[in-house]
Design an enzyme around this catalytic site. Structure first.
Site, PDB file in Angstrom:
ATOM      1  N   ASP A  86      -7.169  18.938 -15.115  1.00 34.63           N
ATOM      2  CA  ASP A  86      -7.364  17.582 -15.613  1.00 34.63           C
ATOM      3  C   ASP A  86      -6.920  17.575 -17.070  1.00 34.63           C
ATOM      4  O   ASP A  86      -7.550  18.199 -17.927  1.00 34.63           O
ATOM      5  CB  ASP A  86      -8.833  17.188 -15.484  1.00 34.63           C
ATOM      6  CG  ASP A  86      -9.093  15.741 -15.883  1.00 34.63           C
ATOM      7  OD1 ASP A  86      -8.345  15.211 -16.741  1.00 34.63           O
ATOM      8  OD2 ASP A  86     -10.056  15.146 -15.378  1.00 34.63           O
ATOM      9  N   TYR A 124     -16.434  16.594 -16.321  1.00 35.16           N
ATOM     10  CA  TYR A 124     -16.842  15.194 -16.323  1.00 35.16           C
ATOM     11  C   TYR A 124     -17.900  15.024 -15.241  1.00 35.16           C
ATOM     12  O   TYR A 124     -17.767  15.554 -14.134  1.00 35.16           O
ATOM     13  CB  TYR A 124     -15.624  14.313 -16.055  1.00 35.16           C
ATOM     14  CG  TYR A 124     -15.908  12.843 -15.963  1.00 35.16           C
ATOM     15  CD1 TYR A 124     -16.648  12.188 -16.943  1.00 35.16           C
ATOM     16  CD2 TYR A 124     -15.429  12.108 -14.892  1.00 35.16           C
ATOM     17  CE1 TYR A 124     -16.906  10.824 -16.845  1.00 35.16           C
ATOM     18  CE2 TYR A 124     -15.671  10.743 -14.793  1.00 35.16           C
ATOM     19  CZ  TYR A 124     -16.417  10.114 -15.774  1.00 35.16           C
ATOM     20  OH  TYR A 124     -16.674   8.776 -15.678  1.00 35.16           O
ATOM     21  N   ARG A 173       0.836  -1.201   0.000  1.00 40.00           N
ATOM     22  CA  ARG A 173       0.000   0.000   0.000  1.00 40.00           C
ATOM     23  C   ARG A 173       0.869   1.249   0.000  1.00 40.00           C
ATOM     24  O   ARG A 173       0.489   2.292  -0.524  1.00 40.00           O
ATOM     25  CB  ARG A 173      -0.951  -0.014   1.206  1.00 40.00           C
ATOM     26  CG  ARG A 173      -1.847   1.207   1.290  1.00 40.00           C
ATOM     27  CD  ARG A 173      -3.085   0.963   2.149  1.00 40.00           C
ATOM     28  NE  ARG A 173      -2.766   0.336   3.418  1.00 40.00           N
ATOM     29  CZ  ARG A 173      -2.396   1.007   4.517  1.00 40.00           C
ATOM     30  NH1 ARG A 173      -2.287   2.333   4.495  1.00 40.00           N
ATOM     31  NH2 ARG A 173      -2.130   0.358   5.630  1.00 40.00           N
ATOM     32  N   LYS A 200      -7.066   6.193 -20.015  1.00 42.27           N
ATOM     33  CA  LYS A 200      -7.349   6.688 -21.353  1.00 42.27           C
ATOM     34  C   LYS A 200      -6.083   6.629 -22.237  1.00 42.27           C
ATOM     35  O   LYS A 200      -5.579   5.565 -22.537  1.00 42.27           O
ATOM     36  CB  LYS A 200      -7.921   8.097 -21.259  1.00 42.27           C
ATOM     37  CG  LYS A 200      -9.061   8.248 -20.245  1.00 42.27           C
ATOM     38  CD  LYS A 200     -10.178   7.246 -20.414  1.00 42.27           C
ATOM     39  CE  LYS A 200     -11.440   7.582 -19.641  1.00 42.27           C
ATOM     40  NZ  LYS A 200     -11.347   7.488 -18.188  1.00 42.27           N
TER      41      LYS A 200
END
Length: 386
Positions: free
Chosen positions: A174, A102, A49, A199
């Site tokens: 972004d 978004y 982690r 993406k």
């Protein structure tokens, strides 16, 4: 490698740590690592982690691509966006955000963070003065996408950075629609850049991940704190897939952009298309800004058809080469209807405020042959209007 061109850096952007000399970072599928002593790790890794060699390679590559000193990877683009908000906002703070975001980012701000005592003002991202007018003493963050999802508005990142910094706020961008091959917000004055690595950086529609990069040490430490304490980390396998994809980003993006130009030309010439949204068009509202801050205009296209939602539905369902699906940035071309798909959770009022009509179509142009894409689109439009 920092002084080399992008195409060279993308191939050699991470340190090779594998003791056997593997060129690609191996998939370290471990939950924990052996210590040399109670106070010393064997190779700098203790618990997955906290850090994994495969994830570290991904973070090094992302920082290199974006021109940042620090980067943290997350299990999704939304997890990365949430980390930006958590790291930069506290109760009582104010955010200036774009009207056109978004849908999940919009909901995260207006629902979740509003419950945390964070206030926000939505402004047109294309209007720097509107950003300035919306600033308050409590403003801690200016946040927008450029180009925006789905109508491809373009904000002036350098000008917005000046406005944010004049108000002692941070600017976060972004950069998903552009990718760092076409646009690097940190170089333009932004404090933070966030992307959905799902993406273009991955590019093959087979992994989900996100990342944050910054040159601000304090923000970086806060983002890393969120990453470790909340645990929204990507798996080693997803990291491996994204790093693999990142090595071909430039060559894929060149093909994406060339194909997009051909499709835009066909859409502009089609009698049934009433509006085309693409930063590369001189008619685009902020084309001059896009030309100044982007190296090319990307492969995302939005357009409106005559008729109604039934016409658009028939068009989207009638495509053959282009797949009807959400997401973007893969080698395959995708089509979606934002009002009923990616932005379906927005109210009619929110859709109108974001400039998303029911007849809007969004295309993610892939790397197929451009003639096949154009023929597919023209054929589906013709069939929808027969």
């Amino acid at each position: 490698m920092d002084d080399h061109r992008f195409e060279t850096r993308e191939v050699h952007s991470h340190e090779r740590r594998d003791p056997f000399g593997a060129l690609m970072p191996p998939i370290y599928a471990n939950s924990t690592y052996e210590y040399a002593s109670p106070t010393e790790t064997k190779a700098g890794f203790r618990y997955s982690r906290d850090a994994v060699p495969t994830r570290t390679a991904l973070e090094e590559s992302f920082a290199n691509f974006e021109g940042g000193e620090h980067a943290s990877a997350f299990a999704s683009g939304m997890a990365a966006i949430d980390a930006v908000f958590t790291a930069t906002l506290s109760a009582g703070d104010h955010v200036v955000a774009a009207e056109n975001l978004y849908a999940e980012t919009h909901d995260l701000l207006t629902d979740v963070y509003a419950d945390y005592g964070v206030e926000m003002t939505h402004v047109p991202v294309t209007d720097t003065e509107a950003i300035r007018d919306a600033m308050r003493e409590e403003t801690a963050l200016v946040y927008f996408e450029s180009p925006t999802n789905p109508v491809l508005n373009v904000g002036d990142i350098a000008a917005a950075a000046d406005v944010a910094h004049d108000g002692d706020a941070a600017l976060a961008i972004d950069n998903t629609f552009a990718s760092p091959y076409l646009q690097r917000p940190l170089e333009l004055g932004a404090d933070v850049v966030v992307e959905s690595l799902t993406k273009y950086q991955c590019g093959h529609s087979d992994a989900i991940a996100g990342a944050v990069a910054t040159n601000d040490t304090e923000i970086a430490e806060d983002v890393e704190y969120v990453q470790y304490r909340r645990g929204g980390i990507p798996s080693p396998f997803d990291c491996f897939l994204v790093v693999r994809g990142m090595k071909t980003l430039s060559s894929r993006m060149d093909r994406h952009c060339e194909n997009a130009r051909r499709v835009v030309d066909a859409l502009v010439a089609n009698e049934h298309v009433t509006e085309v949204y693409y930063p590369g068009l001189e008619s685009h509202e902020n084309h001059d800004v896009a030309a100044r801050q982007m190296d090319d205009y990307g492969a995302m296209i939005a357009f409106e058809l005559e008729g109604d939602v039934d016409t658009v539905t028939e068009f989207a369902a009638g495509l053959d080469v282009i797949t009807l699906a959400e997401s973007l940035g893969g080698v395959e071309s995708l089509v979606e209807v934002p009002a009923t798909m990616t932005h379906q959770d927005l109210s009619s009022e929110a859709l109108a405020a974001a400039g998303i009509p029911e007849t809007l179509v969004r295309l993610s142009i892939g790397t197929e042959h451009h003639a096949d894409l154009v023929a597919d689109i023209e054929g589906a439009i013709a069939a929808a209007f027969e």
